[in-house]
Design an enzyme around this catalytic site. Sequence first.
Site, PDB file in Angstrom:
ATOM      1  N   ASP A 143      -2.223  -4.423  17.001  1.00 32.41           N
ATOM      2  CA  ASP A 143      -1.661  -3.452  15.400  1.00 32.41           C
ATOM      3  C   ASP A 143      -0.383  -4.356  14.603  1.00 32.41           C
ATOM      4  O   ASP A 143       0.545  -3.352  14.263  1.00 32.41           O
ATOM      5  CB  ASP A 143      -1.424  -2.001  15.435  1.00 32.41           C
ATOM      6  CG  ASP A 143      -1.833  -2.180  13.795  1.00 32.41           C
ATOM      7  OD1 ASP A 143      -2.192  -2.580  12.714  1.00 32.41           O
ATOM      8  OD2 ASP A 143      -0.959  -0.753  13.708  1.00 32.41           O
ATOM      9  N   ARG A 159      -4.405   9.381   4.115  1.00 30.30           N
ATOM     10  CA  ARG A 159      -3.452  10.504   4.764  1.00 30.30           C
ATOM     11  C   ARG A 159      -2.248  10.962   4.995  1.00 30.30           C
ATOM     12  O   ARG A 159      -1.673  10.173   4.210  1.00 30.30           O
ATOM     13  CB  ARG A 159      -4.174  10.707   6.119  1.00 30.30           C
ATOM     14  CG  ARG A 159      -3.286   9.704   7.456  1.00 30.30           C
ATOM     15  CD  ARG A 159      -4.269   9.740   8.650  1.00 30.30           C
ATOM     16  NE  ARG A 159      -3.416   8.780   9.821  1.00 30.30           N
ATOM     17  CZ  ARG A 159      -3.432   7.211   9.934  1.00 30.30           C
ATOM     18  NH1 ARG A 159      -4.058   7.148   9.118  1.00 30.30           N
ATOM     19  NH2 ARG A 159      -2.473   6.906  10.570  1.00 30.30           N
ATOM     20  N   GLU A 185       1.209  -1.366   0.186  1.00 33.44           N
ATOM     21  CA  GLU A 185      -0.061  -0.055  -0.031  1.00 33.44           C
ATOM     22  C   GLU A 185       0.486   1.536   0.130  1.00 33.44           C
ATOM     23  O   GLU A 185       0.598   2.653  -0.848  1.00 33.44           O
ATOM     24  CB  GLU A 185      -0.862  -0.149   1.323  1.00 33.44           C
ATOM     25  CG  GLU A 185      -2.360  -1.518   1.397  1.00 33.44           C
ATOM     26  CD  GLU A 185      -3.002  -0.816   2.543  1.00 33.44           C
ATOM     27  OE1 GLU A 185      -4.061  -1.554   2.552  1.00 33.44           O
ATOM     28  OE2 GLU A 185      -2.446  -1.062   3.455  1.00 33.44           O
ATOM     29  N   ASP A 206      -7.048  -6.113  14.762  1.00 38.90           N
ATOM     30  CA  ASP A 206      -7.437  -5.138  14.407  1.00 38.90           C
ATOM     31  C   ASP A 206      -9.037  -4.890  13.549  1.00 38.90           C
ATOM     32  O   ASP A 206      -9.434  -3.788  13.629  1.00 38.90           O
ATOM     33  CB  ASP A 206      -6.510  -3.662  14.482  1.00 38.90           C
ATOM     34  CG  ASP A 206      -5.738  -4.054  12.579  1.00 38.90           C
ATOM     35  OD1 ASP A 206      -6.125  -5.103  12.001  1.00 38.90           O
ATOM     36  OD2 ASP A 206      -5.123  -2.985  12.564  1.00 38.90           O
ATOM     37  N   ASP A 220      -2.103   0.344  19.547  1.00 39.49           N
ATOM     38  CA  ASP A 220      -1.990   1.409  19.348  1.00 39.49           C
ATOM     39  C   ASP A 220      -3.405   1.806  19.726  1.00 39.49           C
ATOM     40  O   ASP A 220      -4.161   1.240  20.544  1.00 39.49           O
ATOM     41  CB  ASP A 220      -2.285   1.750  17.870  1.00 39.49           C
ATOM     42  CG  ASP A 220      -2.882   1.037  16.868  1.00 39.49           C
ATOM     43  OD1 ASP A 220      -4.290   0.607  17.251  1.00 39.49           O
ATOM     44  OD2 ASP A 220      -2.671   1.555  15.523  1.00 39.49           O
ATOM     45  N   TYR A 258       5.450   7.883  14.733  1.00 40.89           N
ATOM     46  CA  TYR A 258       4.555   8.071  13.666  1.00 40.89           C
ATOM     47  C   TYR A 258       3.948   8.781  13.797  1.00 40.89           C
ATOM     48  O   TYR A 258       2.834   9.517  13.089  1.00 40.89           O
ATOM     49  CB  TYR A 258       4.879   6.939  12.061  1.00 40.89           C
ATOM     50  CG  TYR A 258       3.901   6.209  12.568  1.00 40.89           C
ATOM     51  CD1 TYR A 258       3.323   5.572  11.510  1.00 40.89           C
ATOM     52  CD2 TYR A 258       3.758   5.086  13.664  1.00 40.89           C
ATOM     53  CE1 TYR A 258       2.123   4.735  11.129  1.00 40.89           C
ATOM     54  CE2 TYR A 258       2.765   4.413  13.742  1.00 40.89           C
ATOM     55  CZ  TYR A 258       1.481   4.303  12.642  1.00 40.89           C
ATOM     56  OH  TYR A 258       0.502   3.431  12.767  1.00 40.89           O
ATOM     57  N   TYR A 275       5.562  -0.761   3.163  1.00 40.44           N
ATOM     58  CA  TYR A 275       4.136  -1.392   4.130  1.00 40.44           C
ATOM     59  C   TYR A 275       2.753  -2.164   3.108  1.00 40.44           C
ATOM     60  O   TYR A 275       2.461  -1.084   2.685  1.00 40.44           O
ATOM     61  CB  TYR A 275       4.139  -0.422   5.059  1.00 40.44           C
ATOM     62  CG  TYR A 275       2.698  -0.562   6.111  1.00 40.44           C
ATOM     63  CD1 TYR A 275       2.845  -0.936   7.016  1.00 40.44           C
ATOM     64  CD2 TYR A 275       2.062   0.519   5.119  1.00 40.44           C
ATOM     65  CE1 TYR A 275       2.164  -1.020   8.178  1.00 40.44           C
ATOM     66  CE2 TYR A 275       0.258  -0.431   6.629  1.00 40.44           C
ATOM     67  CZ  TYR A 275       1.077  -0.659   7.632  1.00 40.44           C
ATOM     68  OH  TYR A 275       0.333  -0.989   8.916  1.00 40.44           O
TER      69      TYR A 275
END
Length: 162
Positions: free
Chosen positions: A89, A30, A8, A52, A84, A126, A42
């Site tokens: 995650d 975003r 992605e 998740d 998270d 991040y 990633y």
Amino acid sequence: MQFDVTIEIPKGQRNKYEVDHETGRVRLDRYLYTPMAYPTDYGFIEDTLGDDGDPLDALVLLPQPVFPGVLVAARPVGMFRMVDEHGGDDKVLCVPAGDPRWDHVQDIGDVPAFELDAIKHFFVHYKDLEPGKFVKAADWVDRAEAEAEVQRSVERFKAGTH
């Protein structure tokens, strides 16, 4: 163990892209709020379901970034356990399958410590400037634990639950 990873986000990007699983198209989710860039390519492991509720995340160490939507045949060498604001995650760390340049990397201990530290630093920080988002626990685990999580995620996908 070998599987396909749909990329992605290419290494070096600040744009966070996600595949829309209803349309199959890549959407700009975003821009990262922090002045940081993704340290690896990633994406996600096809036909899995993580804790998740999304496909299990994957990081792929590649000699050159690829494009969003590209399938990469990969094998796991470890996993980054992360919690998270949404809960677990995890991110499976992979290398290209069948590529002799990566034969020496079989488990997490074969990945240079500096590389692991850089990846960990990115994922720990991040989200720092995004309101309501955080990372609170993160550490590396070995290939056996990564493979077990991939298998559990495949089983969740087949069962349609998480």
